[in-house]
Scaffold this active site. Structure first.
Site, short mmCIF file in Angstrom:
data_model
loop_
_atom_site.label_atom_id
_atom_site.label_comp_id
_atom_site.label_asym_id
_atom_site.label_seq_id
_atom_site.Cartn_x
_atom_site.Cartn_y
_atom_site.Cartn_z
N SER A 53 23.17 20.59 38.97
CA SER A 53 23.66 21.84 39.56
C SER A 53 23.64 23.02 38.60
O SER A 53 23.58 24.17 39.04
CB SER A 53 25.07 21.64 40.11
OG SER A 53 25.94 21.17 39.09
N GLU A 59 36.30 34.71 43.60
CA GLU A 59 37.10 33.84 42.73
C GLU A 59 36.12 33.05 41.88
O GLU A 59 34.96 32.86 42.28
CB GLU A 59 37.96 32.89 43.56
CG GLU A 59 37.27 31.61 44.05
CD GLU A 59 36.11 31.84 45.02
OE1 GLU A 59 36.11 32.88 45.70
OE2 GLU A 59 35.19 31.00 45.06
N LYS A 75 24.81 28.46 42.12
CA LYS A 75 25.70 29.46 42.74
C LYS A 75 24.94 30.71 43.17
O LYS A 75 25.31 31.37 44.13
CB LYS A 75 26.82 29.84 41.78
CG LYS A 75 27.72 28.67 41.37
CD LYS A 75 28.70 28.29 42.46
CE LYS A 75 29.58 27.12 42.04
NZ LYS A 75 30.48 26.67 43.10
C1 LIG Z 1 27.26 24.09 37.45
C2 LIG Z 1 28.26 23.83 38.53
N1 LIG Z 1 28.12 22.72 39.28
C3 LIG Z 1 28.99 22.42 40.27
C4 LIG Z 1 30.07 23.24 40.54
C5 LIG Z 1 31.01 22.83 41.63
O1 LIG Z 1 30.91 23.60 42.77
P1 LIG Z 1 30.32 23.04 44.13
O2 LIG Z 1 31.01 21.74 44.39
O3 LIG Z 1 30.64 24.08 45.12
O4 LIG Z 1 28.85 22.84 43.95
C6 LIG Z 1 30.26 24.41 39.79
C7 LIG Z 1 31.38 25.31 40.07
O5 LIG Z 1 31.70 26.20 39.36
C8 LIG Z 1 29.32 24.71 38.76
O6 LIG Z 1 29.45 25.80 38.00
#
Ligand SMILES: Cc1ncc(COP(=O)(O)O)c(C=O)c1O
Length: 392
Positions: free
Chosen positions: A380, A113, A91
């Site tokens: 992620s 948000e 993020k």
């Molecule tokens: C660690 C992590 N991975 C994935 C996501 C999902 O978001 P996005 O699909 O935008 O990558 C989030 C959302 O809060 C997150 O904190």
């Protein structure tokens, strides 16, 4: 080849666009003009890249797992380690970029948000770094299940506003942030956390997350002399997935896999799989897939993972799905939890529950691949934020 830039009205194929109240049109047009000027300015990208290097810690490593998939496959399972970023998830790549835009536009405060809290933490972090006050809107249920991140946001000086309407999760937090933005568009920059919302947000956020795929592609070529056979990422709104997919979307031989949260199961009614169980409609300013009932009311969603617990998905994913360029699958809460625990024990890395969805699918897919393939997973984020929820 798929259009990688939306058309002049902000559409990826039939998806996207700008479905917002009149009061926000001017703000979106102003943002669109600023993006055009910033993206054409080499100095902007230079500053962005320097912040990613020195503040975020990029490039993030490409790491080959040792044991997690060893029982099922000989295929190298590679991780793009977004969990090693400052603040613990992908993020931050996006919030740094949007904060630079806010400064260029002379905006005086940031709002955001958040679901899992990672985007709220990332926005609070750039607010502190750049001296901009931050207000974060968060569903009251998420305030409970992501208490650690609420405390971190407050430590960073942000104000966290629990939202008590609806299911008290990310959808309701987003509604509230839009409402607050409409009240103060002149001095407020709305930092959206994923590739969702009205044009130009999905395009802009993707451009800031593209660094994940650009780096991963170069790292694979450098280290292995070839591209991955498969690229896998979890999909909430879809920003980490769009980020890593962007590096490979023009490589026709690389299969792209988005993993949604099935919750209790795609057909169970307690799910967050918008592409798997939803239909086309309009949510938060753009046309895409969403979970809705026959009357078009947005459905309640469920996922063990707060960051995937969202009834919509970014319009570019809808386009990738319908064009067949990417395939979308889903993983249940139980499967994600099993992957979460197994991965931590096998690899010495505690994954975010969101990322655990991608890891659960990766192990299944690895079983179908052979040693000449390379399977790349976007890790992620890290799972510290989820530990309190799991200990209850
Ligand atoms: C660690 C992590 N991975 C994935 C996501 C999902 O978001 P996005 O699909 O935008 O990558 C989030 C959302 O809060 C997150 O904190």
């Amino acid at each position: 080849m798929l259009r990688s830039t939306p058309d002049a009205r902000g559409y990826f194929g039939p998806f996207g666009g700008r479905f917002v109240p009149e009061v926000l049109i001017g703000a979106l047009e102003e943002l669109e003009r600023e993006i055009a000027s910033a993206f054409a300015d080499a100095g902007f990208w230079k500053e962005y890249a320097a912040a990613l290097r020195d503040f975020v810690g990029r490039p993030s490593p490409l790491y080959r797992t040792e044991r997690y998939a060893a029982g099922v496959s000989a295929v190298p399972l590679l991780l793009k380690r977004e969990d090693t970023n400052h603040t613990g998830a992908h993020k931050i790549n996006n919030t740094i970029g949007q904060a630079f835009l806010a400064l260029r536009m002379g905006k005086k405060r940031l709002i955001a948000e958040t679901g899992a809290g990672q985007h709220g933490v990332a926005t609070a972090t750039v607010g502190a770094k750049f001296g901009l006050p931050v207000d974060v809107y968060m569903g009251a249920v998420d305030v409970e299940r992501q208490a650690l991140n609420v405390f971190i946001m407050q430590l960073l000086g942000a104000r966290v506003h629990p939202v008590t309407g609806g299911t008290q999760t990310l959808k309701d937090a987003t509604n509230e942030a839009f409402r607050v933005w409409a009240e103060r568009v002149d001095d407020t920059f709305y930092v959206i956390g994923s590739v969702v919302g009205a044009h130009p947000y999905p395009y802009m956020v993707r451009e800031f997350q593209k660094v994940i795929g650009t780096e991963a592609r170069a790292q694979c070529l450098d280290r292995y002399g070839r591209l991955p056979s498969d690229v896998i990422a979890c999909v909430g709104g879809g920003s980490n997935a769009m980020g890593i997919f962007s590096g490979f979307v023009e490589d026709a031989d690389v299969r792209l896999w988005g993993v949604e949260a099935a919750g209790d199961g795609v057909g169970s009614g307690r799910t967050a799989a918008s592409l798997g169980a939803g239909s086309v409609g309009v949510l938060h300013g753009s046309r895409s897939y969403l979970l809705q009932n026959d009357e078009g009311q947005v459905s309640e969603t469920h996922s063990v993972s707060a960051g995937l617990d969202y009834p919509g998905v970014g319009p570019e994913h809808a386009h990738l799905k319908e064009s067949g360029r990417a395939t979308y699958v889903s993983v249940t809460d139980a499967e994600a939890l099993e992957a979460f625990y197994a991965f931590a024990r096998d690899e010495g890395i505690i994954p975010a529950l969101e990322s655990a969805h991608a890891l659960a699918f990766a192990r299944k897919l690895a079983a179908e691949r052979d040693a000449n393939d390379l399977v790349l997973v976007c890790l992620s984020g890290r799972g510290d934020k989820d530990i309190a929820q799991l200990r209850v």
